[in-house]
Scaffold this active site. Structure first.
Site, PDB file in Angstrom:
ATOM      1  N   GLU A   1       0.869  -1.178   0.000  1.00 59.74           N
ATOM      2  CA  GLU A   1       0.000   0.000   0.000  1.00 59.74           C
ATOM      3  C   GLU A   1       0.905   1.226   0.000  1.00 59.74           C
ATOM      4  OE1 GLU A   1      -2.768   0.007   3.228  1.00 59.74           O
ATOM      5  OE2 GLU A   1      -3.865  -1.738   2.492  1.00 59.74           O
TER       6      GLU A   1
ATOM      7  N   ASP B   1      -6.305   9.071   9.473  1.00 58.93           N
ATOM      8  CA  ASP B   1      -4.952   8.745   9.902  1.00 58.93           C
ATOM      9  C   ASP B   1      -4.619   9.359  11.253  1.00 58.93           C
ATOM     10  OD1 ASP B   1      -4.191   7.294   7.551  1.00 58.93           O
ATOM     11  OD2 ASP B   1      -4.168   9.214   6.494  1.00 58.93           O
TER      12      ASP B   1
ATOM     13  N   TYR C   1     -10.997  -4.382   3.097  1.00 57.58           N
ATOM     14  CA  TYR C   1     -10.093  -3.961   4.169  1.00 57.58           C
ATOM     15  C   TYR C   1     -10.944  -3.750   5.416  1.00 57.58           C
ATOM     16  CZ  TYR C   1      -6.276  -1.135   6.297  1.00 57.58           C
ATOM     17  OH  TYR C   1      -5.281  -0.638   7.110  1.00 57.58           O
TER      18      TYR C   1
END
Length: 263
Positions: free
Chosen positions: A49, A60, A175
């Site tokens: 990734e 994040d 994911y």
């Protein structure tokens, strides 16, 4: 069949789980980042990734936010991140590359231009965390038409009503975000993750890979044992942030990969 599909087929034939590693493109600088990227397959990484730095990331935690800032301050651009993929492809035509980030830089470049450039650079898939399924016509469906997998995130708060929508146009893999919150914030627990992965797998034939909260070989092994593989990002980025030599960073990655592959 994309490189991602081929990789999972090969792993399944070997009875192995996948190890996926995230690095931020251009962190701490272009040359070091590319050197680390080139070394990931030999360290046991099955899928890479590659982060697209963006100044306003919403999923994040501080570790990856700071990596994005370092990359941007060092002059990293979307073009340079595509260049990294193209350089990597000169020596490796099999390891899948997934570009991960936010929609704004892609939108600014132009979707059609970006998709053509990504395909030409050897990119195999995209994870764009701020585009929900309601916006699939924006990028997801054009990406699939261009031959790129569009990988979606499912989370602990994705309920039975929402999950079919999330899975509808997803390809490559799903994911699963193991925790509620931002990257690097808490430790993933296999006892919590296992039932959630099974629930998702009951509704899709796609592999389910688990990320967020995996920092050690032991956790990578535990999580991979209840899923189709594990993703590590913040822990690797932390090693890079600490200024470790490339060989040490790759050694750390190998430990994590070995853990996932033991599952």
């Amino acid at each position: 069949m994309t490189r991602i599909d081929a990789k999972f087929a090969a792993l399944k034939a070997e009875g192995k789980k996948a190890f996926v590693a995230y690095i931020m493109g251009g962190d701490p600088d272009y040359a070091t980042s590319l050197e680390i990227m080139k070394g990931l397959p030999a360290a046991g990484v099955d899928i890479i990734e590659l982060g697209m730095p963006f100044p306003d990331p919403m999923a994040d935690g501080p570790t990856i936010q700071l990596a994005g800032q370092r990359a941007l301050e060092g002059g990293q651009t979307l073009q340079k991140t595509l260049d990294m993929a193209a350089e990597f492809r000169k020596a490796d035509d099999t390891t899948p590359i997934v570009m991960m980030g936010y929609y704004n830089p892609i939108y600014s470049r132009g979707v059609d231009t970006f998709l053509a450039d990504a395909k030409a650079a050897g990119v195999d898939g995209l994870i764009v965390v701020d585009l929900p399924p309601e916006e699939d016509a924006e990028l997801c469906i054009p990406a699939q038409a261009a031959g790129l997998n569009f990988i979606r995130l499912a989370t602990p708060t994705t309920d039975d009503k929402r999950l079919p929508k999330v899975l509808q146009n997803t390809s490559g893999f799903v994911y699963y975000v193991s925790i509620t919150g931002i990257t690097g914030a808490a430790a993933a627990q296999s006892a919590d993750v296992g039932p959630e992965v099974a629930h998702i797998k009951a509704q899709t034939d796609l592999p389910v890979i688990v990320g967020f909260g995996i920092r050690t070989p032991e956790t990578a092994e535990q999580i991979a044992s209840v899923a189709d593989g594990a993703v590590v990002g913040s822990a690797i980025v932390s090693e890079i942030a600490a200024g470790k030599p490339v060989a040490d960073v790759l050694g750390f990655v190998k430990g994590l990969a070995d853990g996932a592959h033991r599952a």
